[in-house]
Design a protein around this motif. Structure first.
Motif, short mmCIF file in Angstrom:
data_model
loop_
_atom_site.label_atom_id
_atom_site.label_comp_id
_atom_site.label_asym_id
_atom_site.label_seq_id
_atom_site.Cartn_x
_atom_site.Cartn_y
_atom_site.Cartn_z
N ASN A 20 35.46 33.07 -5.53
CA ASN A 20 36.64 33.11 -6.39
C ASN A 20 36.22 33.30 -7.84
N SER B 81 42.51 32.71 -3.45
CA SER B 81 43.72 32.95 -4.24
C SER B 81 44.06 31.78 -5.14
N ALA C 62 44.84 31.57 -9.04
CA ALA C 62 46.13 32.09 -9.48
C ALA C 62 47.20 31.01 -9.41
N TYR C 63 47.11 30.13 -8.41
CA TYR C 63 48.08 29.04 -8.32
C TYR C 63 47.94 28.10 -9.53
N PHE D 85 46.70 28.91 -12.47
CA PHE D 85 47.20 29.61 -13.67
C PHE D 85 48.73 29.62 -13.69
N TYR D 86 49.32 29.73 -12.51
CA TYR D 86 50.78 29.69 -12.37
C TYR D 86 51.30 28.33 -12.85
#
Length: 268
Positions: free
Chosen positions: A119, A172, A175-176, A178-179
């Motif tokens: 990642n 992934s 990204a969570y 950062f969300y």
């Protein structure tokens, strides 16, 4: 005996692994990276003092070959290097969705194959790698791969059948986070903070919470409970999250990511 390492792919992740492996103390003369663009090859030689060659030449003497290219480029790359790979080599794919069986069928019989999911926090030395060894991988070969990847973060070894879950949680996963950071920053700004202050508060809070979770024996649930006083500010937020279905949405999102990973990987 120092192992010879070949990194095929000089993109962001390829260079990240190159830098991390060298920083771990691996001798530069036992490492080679492939790059076709002359300008980029010169940049890598100048920055790291490393040998830069073509793919087939890079793997000819390599004990471990790291494939750090886009998934769609892996089949052609395997065809290119197959005649040059040493029978005793370990080939490690860091390309999402490329199954061990597909790699093994494209390489000479007996070549050890490992599938890994990295990642992006590897860019700052805090990566998470999920590693799955193929049937021909020895304990010694697996240990060598784990040691190499640990130069860029942490490693867990899982059965290949769990790689879609690894992809969904850690591949992934940044990204969570950062969300979540986006929402925290937006919430802070809505309450009157300037953008820079809100970003600093959110970023350091996420860093600190992640470190606490990583270094504590307590579960995530227990750590969350310790911060949540009855009828306090955190309790008000958690109740609102539950009312809005935030946790259920995240769990469903992980499931959707795993399902999509399985689709992209093709039939088992």
């Amino acid at each position: 005996m120092t192992q010879r390492i070949a990194i095929l792919g000089a993109g962001v992740m390829g260079e990240t692994l190159l830098s991390a492996i060298l920083d771990s103390g691996h001798p530069v003369d036992a490492l080679v990276i492939s790059e076709k663009r002359a300008e980029r090859a010169d940049e890598l030689r100048s920055t790291y003092g490393v040998s830069v060659t073509g793919n087939a030449e890079a793997v000819a003497d390599a004990d471990v070959v790291l494939l750090v290219v886009k998934p769609q480029d892996v089949p052609a790359l395997l065809d290119e290097i197959a005649p040059s790979v040493r029978p005793s080599a370990t080939v490690v794919s860091l390309a999402a969705g490329i199954r061990i069986e597909a790699m093994a069928s494209a390489l000479p019989d007996g070549v050890a194959v490992v599938r890994a999911m990295p990642n992006t926090p590897a860019l700052v030395g805090e990566g998470m790698f999920g590693v799955s060894p193929g049937p021909d991988v020895t304990a010694e070969q697996l240990a060598a791969v784990v040691s190499l990847l640990e130069s860029g973060g942490r490693v867990v070894v899982v059965d290949e059948s769990r790689q879609d879950a690894v992809t969904a949680v850690s591949g992934s996963g940044p990204a969570y986070v950062f969300y979540l950071a986006e929402a925290m920053i937006a919430g802070g700004m809505a309450e009157g903070l300037d953008a820079e202050t809100a970003r600093t508060l959110a970023a350091q809070t996420l860093v600190g919470a992640a470190k606490l979770l990583s270094e504590s024996d307590a579960t995530a649930e227990e750590l969350r409970r310790r911060v949540t006083s009855p009828n306090g500010t955190t309790h008000a937020a958690i109740v609102t999250f539950d009312e809005r279905g935030v946790k259920d949405g995240l769990v469903a999102g992980v499931a959707a990511a795993a399902a999509r990973s399985a689709e992209l990987s093709g039939p088992a």
